[in-house]
Design an enzyme around this catalytic site. Structure first.
Site, PDB file in Angstrom:
ATOM      1  N   ASN A  24      81.763 -23.129  55.800  1.00  0.00           N
ATOM      2  CA  ASN A  24      80.668 -23.335  56.748  1.00  0.00           C
ATOM      3  C   ASN A  24      81.162 -24.203  57.897  1.00  0.00           C
ATOM      4  OD1 ASN A  24      78.463 -25.551  57.557  1.00  0.00           O
ATOM      5  ND2 ASN A  24      77.462 -23.596  57.266  1.00  0.00           N
ATOM      6  N   THR A  47      76.642 -18.945  57.160  1.00  0.00           N
ATOM      7  CA  THR A  47      75.783 -19.668  58.086  1.00  0.00           C
ATOM      8  C   THR A  47      74.497 -20.070  57.365  1.00  0.00           C
ATOM      9  OG1 THR A  47      74.592 -19.507  60.176  1.00  0.00           O
ATOM     10  CG2 THR A  47      74.967 -17.459  59.023  1.00  0.00           C
ATOM     11  N   GLU A  48      73.951 -21.245  57.693  1.00  0.00           N
ATOM     12  CA  GLU A  48      72.779 -21.773  56.979  1.00  0.00           C
ATOM     13  C   GLU A  48      71.572 -20.850  57.051  1.00  0.00           C
ATOM     14  OE1 GLU A  48      74.758 -23.803  59.061  1.00  0.00           O
ATOM     15  OE2 GLU A  48      73.803 -25.785  59.020  1.00  0.00           O
ATOM     16  N   ASN A  49      71.517 -20.030  58.094  1.00  0.00           N
ATOM     17  CA  ASN A  49      70.348 -19.157  58.209  1.00  0.00           C
ATOM     18  C   ASN A  49      70.505 -17.844  57.468  1.00  0.00           C
ATOM     19  OD1 ASN A  49      72.271 -18.796  60.272  1.00  0.00           O
ATOM     20  ND2 ASN A  49      70.845 -17.524  61.420  1.00  0.00           N
ATOM     21  N   GLY A  50      71.550 -17.727  56.631  1.00  0.00           N
ATOM     22  CA  GLY A  50      71.525 -16.657  55.644  1.00  0.00           C
ATOM     23  C   GLY A  50      72.460 -15.484  55.795  1.00  0.00           C
TER      24      GLY A  50
END
Lengths: 219, 217, 219, 217
Positions: A24, A47-50
């Site tokens: 990440n 990425t944190e949004n999936g």
């Protein structure tokens, strides 16, 4: 804070990326790292949004409105990519399934603890996924400019609110590579042309200096 | 079975002061027509649970601009200076929650769990005022469940049972929020006949969905 | 335990099934209920092993090896069915999203608490999903024969290990419909041809008897 | 990238005494060739975490028949009289766990959570010896996370990244177990080229998978 300093940091951090790992990269400086990952080391970016398997930015006119990174920029997905909802994404992050996260920093203290999400009264963006990443990723690398307008960012005790009490794995700046250990901060490497005394002078925490402190190897 | 409804009818169900969850991450996967409907209807005093408030003039940012939100629970407001201005001016009460904790708290609300035991936030200001629990010598923060009166969900496809699919990074908080609200309203890109979504492609089962937004005429 | 008794119970329970609800039926007697649900009340059946929209048994030769119910029997799926993994299935159950579960019982006590998962030293099948269902479903109906070889199963205090401390919503037997309330067990209905005295005689817990106790309405 | 391996090579990695999670519900969604491999290799002293032990002679029941399991954590053993016989005879130590709690405990192990706060089991014998916690006047049982050395997973499709899809009721415990083990071994009905599974169809991301079982020659 020249372009060269950021590039230097990104290139040094890229050496820490292991083949076949899940990585990440934070917004800003850490994002530059992707350009310097060795070709022979295929990594998966999450990425944190999936999305696992983040690809490069799409050419103009080929954007997919449902496909962005955590900074809101359009991305592509590599073959073999996988979509995740927020609970699954953060399950990977908090469950120790992300091999490496590279994040920016405001301060790091003598115990290796990072502050990177707010300056009380001045900048309160919220922690987003930073607290989860620093607490849960297998390795945490802080990629930051060594000082803020001459003021050291590596300090005895963080004055800013901590992101996590878990020590980070490594701090990479344009001057040095510093490793937090149980004994304290160890100066592992110095940047080309930078002396040990330079690093010590720009650092407000005690540094442990091994007998030899080699220069960076850059990718 | 659900019939698709006009946005005015759906927004009319949401009273002033309601607690809302709204899906989306920087506007991707947000129900934009429902948000516009809330602004147009002049709601006030809402509590909003969402990942972020996007930018001024965009998505959830429109709700902030319109001043309809009284209390916000979110993980990130850095992209919206107006949110920060209202916070500083004391017009908007904000609880900042780590993103993974936010997702798990919503899930706990929907899954009947008493809370979330997490390491995230331990020893930081996030811990303040919250109980901790020691298990086998390790300290865990106890984070409480979140529930809402309404969840406003964006989906790729819906069928008339309410079964939903999502696309790529437009998924984010939508599926978990669909579990955690008393009333779930869905704005889908497309509404298809029952049976058109294979059982293994369904990401939110229709039983959780109460209303579908009709397509623009 | 004649076939008629079970059918009577199943038909009475079927009257409790509301249109457009999500219903779970336990193995054995509760499964019979599905045959008596009124045509005008479309319900969705959910099975613990992960399917919403359970259909009838497939004709011989049309089985799908990956499609079974919680008893291990082959099923079909109705149009609009949805697959779930075990966490999502039990999230629905424990989060109060299942409108009704119908389960068999070994004992029910004066507080409406059910024991239905083990007889210590004799039968230890495990609780499977029963504890989650009784604790989490919106309504819990116990469908059981009133006595076990003449011994009352409705008792002051369960001698067998409880399935949950949460009282069930309704107990339906071939003799009576009994509703646990804060005041105690209320005798709501009696089966055709069964007297209040018959029910009281076959029950080892105190029953509250309203002025009128009508006969079952059957679907 | 993963290359598909011979069952003998995969089973050889699993030592006596290992803690195993095995997917499946009454055999549906169980990795049958890997189970057979474990029996043939004569493993012993295994700890097994699984929903059930199927029937004697079938699926996980074969491991019980062969006496390779020393300790079992499961929700239901009613379909297997041999499991009950070994338990009664003191040959097999069994912890019975409510099915929803079992799924959540495994998830907690894989998601880095300290435990599960649930109402299921409160006031019953399941509560015995476990901590409870009071939150806003309500009592919750604290159930501990479960992790394993190996998870043996059955999938519909795998690609060579290890991305997985599942089919219908063969999904059950497989996705959650794939999160909670140090080493994840997958037996898929079909192995396809990378890129053949659309991102939105992936139910287990390949990063969690360590090894794929090759198809029979």
């Amino acid at each position: 804070m020249s372009m060269n300093a950021k590039e230097l940091i990104a290139r040094r951090v890229a050496n820490e990326v292991r083949p076949d790992s899940l990585v990440n990269l934070g917004i800003g400086l850490p994002t530059l790292v992707v350009s310097y990952i060795p070709r022979g080391a295929p990594v998966l970016l999450v990425t944190e949004n999936g999305l696992i398997g983040v690809g490069p930015r799409p050419p103009h006119g080929m954007e997919n409105p449902d496909l962005i990174d955590a900074g809101g920029g359009f991305i592509m997905a590599i073959p073999g990519a996988a979509s995740l909802d927020s609970t699954a994404t953060f399950g990977l992050i908090r469950g120790g399934h992300v091999d490496l996260t590279v994040l920016g920093g405001l301060q790091v203290d003598a115990r290796g603890r990072l502050a990177n999400w707010m300056i009380p009264g001045r900048l309160v963006p919220g922690m987003g996924g930073a607290m989860d990443l620093v607490t849960g990723a297998k390795r945490v690398i802080v990629a930051m400019i060594h000082t803020a307008k001459g003021t050291p960012k590596i300090v005895e005790e963080c004055a800013l609110p901590l992101t996590s009490v878990r020590p980070v794995s490594l701090v990479v700046t344009e001057m040095a590579v510093i490793e937090p250990t149980a004994e304290g901060l160890v100066l592992r490497e110095r940047a080309p042309g930078v002396s040990v005394a330079d690093v010590v002078g720009a650092t407000a925490a005690k540094l442990i200096i091994p007998p030899t402190v080699p220069e960076f190897a850059l990718s | 079975m659900k019939t698709a409804r006009h946005p005015d009818d759906l927004v009319a169900m949401i009273p002033d002061g309601a607690v809302l969850m709204i899906g989306g991450f920087l506007g991707v996967g947000s129900p934009h027509r429902l948000i516009q409907g809330l602004v147009s209807a002049g709601r006030k005093g809402l509590t909003l649970i969402a990942n972020d408030t996007h930018h001024p003039g965009l998505g959830i940012g429109k709700l902030i601009d319109a001043g309809v939100v009284k209390r916000l629970i979110a993980s990130h407001i850095g992209t919206n200076p107006e949110t920060q201005r209202q916070m500083t001016a004391g017009e908007l009460e904000i609880e900042l929650v780590p993103q993974g904790t936010l997702a798990e708290r919503i899930r706990a609300g929907g899954y009947g769990l008493g809370g979330v035991l997490t390491k995230t936030g331990v020893g930081t200001i996030v811990e303040k005022g919250k109980p901790t629990i020691e298990i086998d010598g390790e300290t865990w923060l106890v984070e409480k469940p979140l529930r809402a009166d309404f969840a406003l969900i964006s989906a790729r496809q819906a069928d008339y049972f309410g079964n939903l699919t999502y696309e790529l990074t437009a998924q984010n908080f939508n599926p978990v929020m669909a579990m955690a609200a008393a009333t779930v309203i869905v704005e889908a890109d497309e509404i298809v006949a029952v049976g058109m979504i294979p059982p293994d492609s369904v990401r939110t089962p229709g039983i959780l969905v109460d209303y579908l937004l009709e397509h623009p005429a």
